[in-house]
Design a protein around this motif. Structure first.
Motif, PDB file in Angstrom:
ATOM      1  N   ALA A 243       0.823  -1.211   0.000  1.00 47.06           N
ATOM      2  CA  ALA A 243       0.000   0.000   0.000  1.00 47.06           C
ATOM      3  C   ALA A 243       0.855   1.259   0.000  1.00 47.06           C
ATOM      4  O   ALA A 243       0.466   2.293  -0.565  1.00 47.06           O
ATOM      5  N   ALA A 244       2.029   1.180   0.622  1.00 44.58           N
ATOM      6  CA  ALA A 244       2.895   2.359   0.699  1.00 44.58           C
ATOM      7  C   ALA A 244       3.385   2.799  -0.678  1.00 44.58           C
ATOM      8  O   ALA A 244       3.677   3.987  -0.878  1.00 44.58           O
ATOM      9  N   PHE A 245       3.484   1.877  -1.626  1.00 45.24           N
ATOM     10  CA  PHE A 245       3.913   2.254  -2.972  1.00 45.24           C
ATOM     11  C   PHE A 245       2.972   3.286  -3.589  1.00 45.24           C
ATOM     12  O   PHE A 245       3.388   4.109  -4.404  1.00 45.24           O
ATOM     13  N   ASP A 246       1.689   3.247  -3.198  1.00 43.91           N
ATOM     14  CA  ASP A 246       0.728   4.186  -3.771  1.00 43.91           C
ATOM     15  C   ASP A 246       1.030   5.630  -3.385  1.00 43.91           C
ATOM     16  O   ASP A 246       0.524   6.562  -4.006  1.00 43.91           O
ATOM     17  N   LYS A 247       1.844   5.829  -2.363  1.00 46.05           N
ATOM     18  CA  LYS A 247       2.194   7.185  -1.942  1.00 46.05           C
ATOM     19  C   LYS A 247       3.190   7.854  -2.896  1.00 46.05           C
ATOM     20  O   LYS A 247       3.280   9.088  -2.914  1.00 46.05           O
ATOM     21  N   ILE A 248       3.930   7.058  -3.640  1.00 43.80           N
ATOM     22  CA  ILE A 248       5.024   7.638  -4.435  1.00 43.80           C
ATOM     23  C   ILE A 248       5.096   7.158  -5.869  1.00 43.80           C
ATOM     24  O   ILE A 248       5.788   7.763  -6.687  1.00 43.80           O
ATOM     25  N   ARG A 249       4.407   6.041  -6.211  1.00 46.72           N
ATOM     26  CA  ARG A 249       4.600   5.486  -7.549  1.00 46.72           C
ATOM     27  C   ARG A 249       3.981   6.397  -8.612  1.00 46.72           C
ATOM     28  O   ARG A 249       3.111   7.222  -8.324  1.00 46.72           O
ATOM     29  N   ASN A 250       4.429   6.220  -9.820  1.00 50.21           N
ATOM     30  CA  ASN A 250       3.840   6.904 -10.962  1.00 50.21           C
ATOM     31  C   ASN A 250       2.566   6.156 -11.338  1.00 50.21           C
ATOM     32  O   ASN A 250       2.616   5.089 -11.948  1.00 50.21           O
ATOM     33  N   HIS A 251       1.425   6.690 -10.985  1.00 48.95           N
ATOM     34  CA  HIS A 251       0.168   5.960 -11.159  1.00 48.95           C
ATOM     35  C   HIS A 251      -0.185   5.724 -12.628  1.00 48.95           C
ATOM     36  O   HIS A 251      -0.949   4.807 -12.938  1.00 48.95           O
ATOM     37  N   PHE A 252       0.349   6.536 -13.513  1.00 49.47           N
ATOM     38  CA  PHE A 252       0.111   6.324 -14.938  1.00 49.47           C
ATOM     39  C   PHE A 252       1.378   5.818 -15.634  1.00 49.47           C
ATOM     40  O   PHE A 252       1.561   6.013 -16.828  1.00 49.47           O
TER      41      PHE A 252
END
Length: 372
Positions: A243-252
């Motif tokens: 879940a922590a990846f959602d804080k920093i990943r490139n969502h697109f």
């Protein structure tokens, strides 16, 4: 002043490229390679179903990809017997390693890895100011005992091991890696890079629960699935970490063409079985070429073979340079004693024939230069 105001960390870093691509070399050389055997790409290519799915998705390339990677995550979760919350999809293992290092490493934080192991991981650690502590390989394999001993000494935030390994193509039984996980120090996270595990012998995949908070496992569609250019990787880990990846990943970051291709590739079990046979035959062919030239192929659990050139790193580098001059793209490990080897990727017979034809002359010229 004019120009960007870099952080002190970035200003202090040298300009570094972990791997110089074959295209760069071709531009410098002024001609293409006859055989592309250096990047551990899968020259046999993707599943026909994956190709068809990507072609069908191309017409919708005007749309952004699904930022949640929903369908692919659901399929991967079913494949691994876990929940979608245990899966994060990203731009290859390289991209996910960068995100992970960003999540946990601040300047001065310690990281443990092996001397000679995957340099892109080291590149990310340096880029966020981490301090690398390296241990040597043992018998051409990464050494779990040495990694754990160093971890006990320096209390790292991250410990990196690949199984199977790049650059030596060696591997440990999955049970050995599972025992390593049991001994990960409190406060450390083990990165288990499994880029090649689908091509490895039975029993190489470690029996690790997806929710184990001590480890994150990295997988890719670049090797067994033949989709290196599509840049699809994923990680399996405990839900809070994922879940922590959602804080920093490139969502697109994931295009819809790549998502469609990966989903179709995952579902094509027949092509996966066929690919394992193709790669196994190519490993045997590379080993035969090596032995025909008086060299020693190391056992391989991957889609490449490390070939012991029988001398030191300087001689292996000379052989590699001569292969490059003969239009063969290959690579080699970067540190002793691993650098006594060159590394040759599996591929179609035409490329095998090209290196078989080029290697005798490359060896002869390297030996002649060494004798002068």
């Amino acid at each position: 002043m004019t120009g960007p105001r870099f952080t002190p960390l970035i200003a202090s870093l040298p300009s570094t490229v972990p791997f110089v691509g074959p295209e760069t070399q071709e531009r410098l050389r002024g001609r293409p390679f006859a055989a592309r055997l250096g990047a551990n790409e899968n020259g046999f290519g993707p599943s026909p179903r994956a190709i068809a799915a990507m072609a069908a998705a191309a017409g919708d390339a005007w749309k952004y990809g699904d930022p949640e990677n929903h369908d692919l995550k659901a399929a991967l979760a079913a494949h691994h017997g876990c929940r979608p919350e245990n899966i994060v999809v990203g731009e290859g293992i390289d991209g996910l390693l960068g995100y992970l290092v960003r999540l946990v490493i601040e300047p001065g934080d310690t990281v443990v890895t092996s001397d000679g192991a995957y340099p892109t991981f080291n590149y990310h650690v340096a880029g966020f100011g981490g301090v690398l502590h390296k241990v040597p390989y043992r018998d051409d394999r990464e050494d779990p005992e040495a990694l754990l001993a160093k971890a006990a000494e320096v209390a790292p935030k991250l410990i990196y091991i690949a199984n199977p390994d790049n650059p030596m193509a060696s591997h440990h039984p999955g049970e050995a890696i599972a025992r390593m996980v049991e001994r990960v120090p409190e406060g450390s996270l083990l990165i288990l890079d499994e880029a090649y595990v689908e091509l490895a012998p039975e029993g190489t995949e470690a029996p690790i629960a997806p929710d184990d908070p001590r480890v994150i496992r990295m997988r890719t569609f670049s090797k067994a699935h033949g989709m290196a250019g599509a840049r699809v990787g994923y990680a399996i880990g405990a839900a809070p970490l994922i879940a922590a990846f959602d804080k920093i990943r490139n969502h697109f970051g994931m295009c819809r063409i790549s998502q469609a291709g990966a989903l179709a590739a995952l579902q094509d079990r027949t092509w996966q079985a066929f690919m394992r046979r193709l790669v196994a035959a190519s490993r045997d062919r590379i080993a035969e070429i090596a032995r025909d030239n008086g060299l020693t192929p190391l056992p391989s659990a991957t889609n490449f073979v490390a070939i012991d050139c029988g001398a030191d790193g300087a001689f292996a580098r000379a052989v590699l340079a001569e292969l490059t001059a003969a239009d063969i793209f290959a690579r080699m490990p970067g540190v002793a004693p691993l650098d006594r080897c060159i590394r040759v990727s599996c591929g179609p017979e035409a490329e095998m024939a090209a290196i078989a034809a080029a290697l005798p002359g490359a060896l002869a010229r390297a030996r002649a230069a060494q004798a002068r």
